[in-house]
Design a protein around this motif. Structure first.
Motif, PDB file in Angstrom:
ATOM      1  N   UNK A 264      -7.137  -0.835   2.891  1.00 14.59           N
ATOM      2  CA  UNK A 264      -7.600  -1.749   3.503  1.00 14.59           C
ATOM      3  C   UNK A 264      -8.388  -1.682   4.669  1.00 14.59           C
ATOM      4  N   UNK A 265      -9.674  -2.316   4.522  1.00 11.36           N
ATOM      5  CA  UNK A 265     -10.559  -2.166   5.820  1.00 11.36           C
ATOM      6  C   UNK A 265     -10.388  -3.397   6.809  1.00 11.36           C
ATOM      7  N   UNK A 266     -10.393  -4.631   5.948  1.00 10.75           N
ATOM      8  CA  UNK A 266     -10.190  -5.651   7.067  1.00 10.75           C
ATOM      9  C   UNK A 266      -9.431  -6.774   6.093  1.00 10.75           C
ATOM     10  N   UNK A 267      -8.682  -7.638   7.102  1.00 12.67           N
ATOM     11  CA  UNK A 267      -7.946  -8.558   6.486  1.00 12.67           C
ATOM     12  C   UNK A 267      -6.773  -8.117   6.277  1.00 12.67           C
ATOM     13  N   UNK A 268      -6.131  -8.775   5.077  1.00 11.78           N
ATOM     14  CA  UNK A 268      -4.534  -8.257   4.516  1.00 11.78           C
ATOM     15  C   UNK A 268      -4.537  -8.469   3.157  1.00 11.78           C
ATOM     16  N   UNK A 278       4.341  -4.712  -1.285  1.00 11.40           N
ATOM     17  CA  UNK A 278       4.025  -4.297  -0.136  1.00 11.40           C
ATOM     18  C   UNK A 278       2.778  -4.997   0.475  1.00 11.40           C
ATOM     19  N   UNK A 279       2.912  -5.184   1.697  1.00 10.59           N
ATOM     20  CA  UNK A 279       1.554  -6.090   2.661  1.00 10.59           C
ATOM     21  C   UNK A 279       0.852  -4.745   3.568  1.00 10.59           C
ATOM     22  N   UNK A 280      -0.309  -4.863   3.370  1.00  8.92           N
ATOM     23  CA  UNK A 280      -1.061  -3.691   3.993  1.00  8.92           C
ATOM     24  C   UNK A 280      -1.803  -4.341   5.075  1.00  8.92           C
ATOM     25  N   UNK A 281      -1.971  -3.795   6.195  1.00 11.02           N
ATOM     26  CA  UNK A 281      -2.558  -4.072   7.466  1.00 11.02           C
ATOM     27  C   UNK A 281      -3.819  -3.197   7.372  1.00 11.02           C
ATOM     28  N   UNK A 286      -2.235   1.775   0.338  1.00  9.77           N
ATOM     29  CA  UNK A 286      -0.884   2.155  -0.490  1.00  9.77           C
ATOM     30  C   UNK A 286      -1.141   3.048  -1.586  1.00  9.77           C
ATOM     31  N   UNK A 287      -0.345   3.972  -2.104  1.00  7.08           N
ATOM     32  CA  UNK A 287      -0.363   4.813  -3.123  1.00  7.08           C
ATOM     33  C   UNK A 287       0.725   4.735  -3.907  1.00  7.08           C
ATOM     34  N   UNK A 288       0.244   4.415  -5.320  1.00  6.01           N
ATOM     35  CA  UNK A 288       1.183   4.155  -6.237  1.00  6.01           C
ATOM     36  C   UNK A 288       1.306   5.424  -7.268  1.00  6.01           C
TER      37      UNK A 288
END
Length: 380
Positions: A264-268, A278-281, A286-288
């Motif tokens: 993730x570069x921007x936003x959520x 999972x929520x990313x900032x 995230x690695x699945x």
């Protein structure tokens, strides 16, 4: 020149683990080589330009992005500013930069057949099954799908416009397929911008429904999602779904090692998997892998390097590097012998021919390459 020792010192400086004495030792070893008579005379005009471009472009990025303690440690050296800057460039290219243009290496380069880099290649499949090779297609309107106009722009992009917001219309899908050696940019009917990497496919409705926006991705793509609070944007990949409202992010779902990475570069964004959500900032990834989802800090420069036009290797083994080269240069890779797992560091433009990339990798003396047609054999 003790190249093994220099490479070891470069990796320590790059990882911010080098002591003052080790930095001084690296500087001393470099100046020993640089002071050798005839060094400059051995460089041709092309090699000098390559060296200059590599140094100045990467120095500019390094000075704006490296931690302050690393910069201060490098510039505490007793060397002149010029030598310090070259040391930074050496560090970024991933091996001793003098080897990049050393006469012995020029001879090796002449023995390598050149393979040109990839470019804007893609095939668009319409809802009726018709395939359009975009490289050969003329600029302008290509098709009209369910009241949505599909056109190719002068700069080689596909744009969907004038989408009809009519729920009575059937949902029809198009597919954009990027072959090995290709990349392409598409703007969907909602304004979402997608940059697609080699060996990737994107399936999408020509016009989104009123309730949600859903696309399917195989491979890698960078999304700049147009914000629409009433319509979540979802990307379906292997074993996961990413949901956003409006944001910039990258998904790598090639599955070379059965792994899906979302950066993730921007936003959520929310990442949904069978094992949880999972929520990313911004700045996270995230690695699945094997149905296990982990979240941690991302190296944005490394993850987005392909989109920005270059390769970046950060302690990567040759076995993880070569599949990336295979996709971009449309080549076949084979390994012959017990190839080292040494970590490679470096940055090089994706616009370079394959010989220049292999030349950089060979500076470590831990791997060698043989080119036969479009097959490259990696040897110790």
């Amino acid at each position: 020149m003790d190249q093994k020792r220099i490479t070891e010192l470069i990796e320590k400086v790059y990882q911010n683990k080098a002591s003052e004495s080790e930095i001084e030792e690296l500087d001393f070893l470099y100046t020993q080589y640089d002071d050798k008579p005839g060094y400059a005379e051995n460089l041709g005009k092309r090699e000098k330009n390559q060296l200059q471009d590599a140094i100045y472009s990467r120095i500019q990025e390094q000075l704006s992005g490296e931690p302050k303690n690393l910069k201060s440690r490098i510039f505490k050296s007793k060397l002149s500013l010029q030598i310090s800057l070259v040391t930074i460039a050496v560090l970024l290219i991933g091996a001793v930069i003098v080897c990049f243009v050393h006469p012995a290496f020029q001879k090796n380069d002449q023995q390598l057949a050149d393979i040109k880099p990839g470019g804007n290649y893609a095939v668009l499949t319409l809802s009726n099954g018709k395939n359009i090779v975009l490289t050969d297609a003329k600029n302008g309107n290509l098709a009209k799908e369910s009241k949505t106009l599909v056109r190719k722009t002068d700069d080689g992009q596909i744009i969907y416009s004038n989408g009809a917001d009519d729920s009575s219309l059937p949902v029809v899908y198009n597919t954009l397929t990027i072959p090995q050696g290709g990349q392409y940019t598409i703007t969907l009917s909602d304004g979402t911008h997608v940059i697609m990497n080699s060996a990737s496919t994107l399936k999408y409705p020509v016009s989104f429904s009123k309730s949600e926006r859903v696309v399917e991705l195989n491979g890698e793509a960078y999304f700049e999602v147009s914000h629409d609070k009433s319509k979540p944007f979802k990307v379906i990949t292997h074993q996961q779904v990413v949901e956003v409202l409006g944001t910039h992010f990258n998904i790598n779902s090639y599955g070379d090692d059965n792994t899906v990475k979302t950066v993730l570069e921007e936003g959520s964004v929310k990442v949904y998997t069978k094992s949880g959500t999972k929520m990313l900032k911004p700045g996270q990834q995230s690695v699945l892998k094997e149905n296990h989802l982990d979240v941690g800090e991302a190296d944005l420069e490394e993850a987005l390097a392909w989109k920005n036009g270059y390769f970046r290797f950060n302690n990567e083994s040759i076995k993880t590097i070569m599949p990336r080269l295979a996709r971009w240069y449309n080549i076949e890779i084979t390994f012959d012998g017990n190839v080292s797992d040494i970590g490679f560091y470096g940055t090089i433009s994706r616009s370079k021919n394959i010989s220049e990339v292999l030349k950089m990798l060979e500076t470590t003396k831990s791997v060698h390459f043989k080119i036969q047609g479009r097959r490259i054999t990696v040897t110790p």
